[in-house]
Design a protein around this motif. Sequence first.
Motif, mmCIF file in Angstrom:
data_model
loop_
_atom_site.group_PDB
_atom_site.id
_atom_site.type_symbol
_atom_site.label_atom_id
_atom_site.label_comp_id
_atom_site.label_asym_id
_atom_site.label_seq_id
_atom_site.Cartn_x
_atom_site.Cartn_y
_atom_site.Cartn_z
ATOM 1 N N GLN A 1 48.388 140.426 45.749
ATOM 2 C CA GLN A 1 48.351 139.160 45.027
ATOM 3 C C GLN A 1 49.652 138.385 45.231
ATOM 4 N N THR B 1 40.648 137.836 44.043
ATOM 5 C CA THR B 1 39.525 138.772 43.974
ATOM 6 C C THR B 1 39.764 139.997 44.852
ATOM 7 N N GLY B 2 39.725 141.174 44.220
ATOM 8 C CA GLY B 2 39.824 142.431 44.956
ATOM 9 C C GLY B 2 41.208 142.777 45.468
ATOM 10 N N LEU B 3 42.235 142.006 45.101
ATOM 11 C CA LEU B 3 43.581 142.264 45.604
ATOM 12 C C LEU B 3 44.392 143.111 44.630
ATOM 13 N N THR B 4 45.198 144.007 45.173
ATOM 14 C CA THR B 4 46.147 144.752 44.355
ATOM 15 C C THR B 4 47.288 143.819 43.954
#
Length: 198
Positions: free
Chosen positions: A87, A80-83
């Motif tokens: 990731q 969630t919310g990671l580039t």
Amino acid sequence: MARTIAKDHDQKREQILTNAAKVFATEGYDRASMSMLARECGISKANIYHYYDSKDALLFDILETYLRELRDVICGTDMTGLTPPEQLRSVIGVTLRAYQGADHEHQVQIGSMSALPEDQQTLLRGYQRDMVNFVRDIVLSIAPDVFSGDSNKLRAATMSVFGMLNWYYMWNTGAGADAREDYADLVTKLTLGGIPTL
């Protein structure tokens, strides 16, 4: 009348799996016997047969439990919310932490999975494939243009990540959490720095 299941059945089963993995890893699956496994577990031969009717069944349960749980941990990594680069770092760290303490199971996977029937091997390889595909999709998302139309290159890059993780796993088994995090940073930087040059 059916035999009732003891309250500590699951705990004893886990202990049997752990001890049997140690025997299979150190003595070899072919040389291990149910008597040897029972002795390592600290139970009678009759008692171990209450849990497993053969060492083949025990081998499958060791690998099915290990690979399924490993797959669930790796593929369940919260993105969630990671580039995409974040990731990759996250899943590398999760994988190295999940490997910790599973030396015997990993050795059994490498050395003894081929002793199982083909249908059981197929199931276990499916767990492995799920993990590879999960990491492959992250690698692809980092540089889609690099891998466009070249599935062989994408697979090679993905398996190279696993190769670095497995190298660490085999040669640094006693490494603690901090060392694993440092190595996760190293693998991430090597991968991110190398992909654009491909």
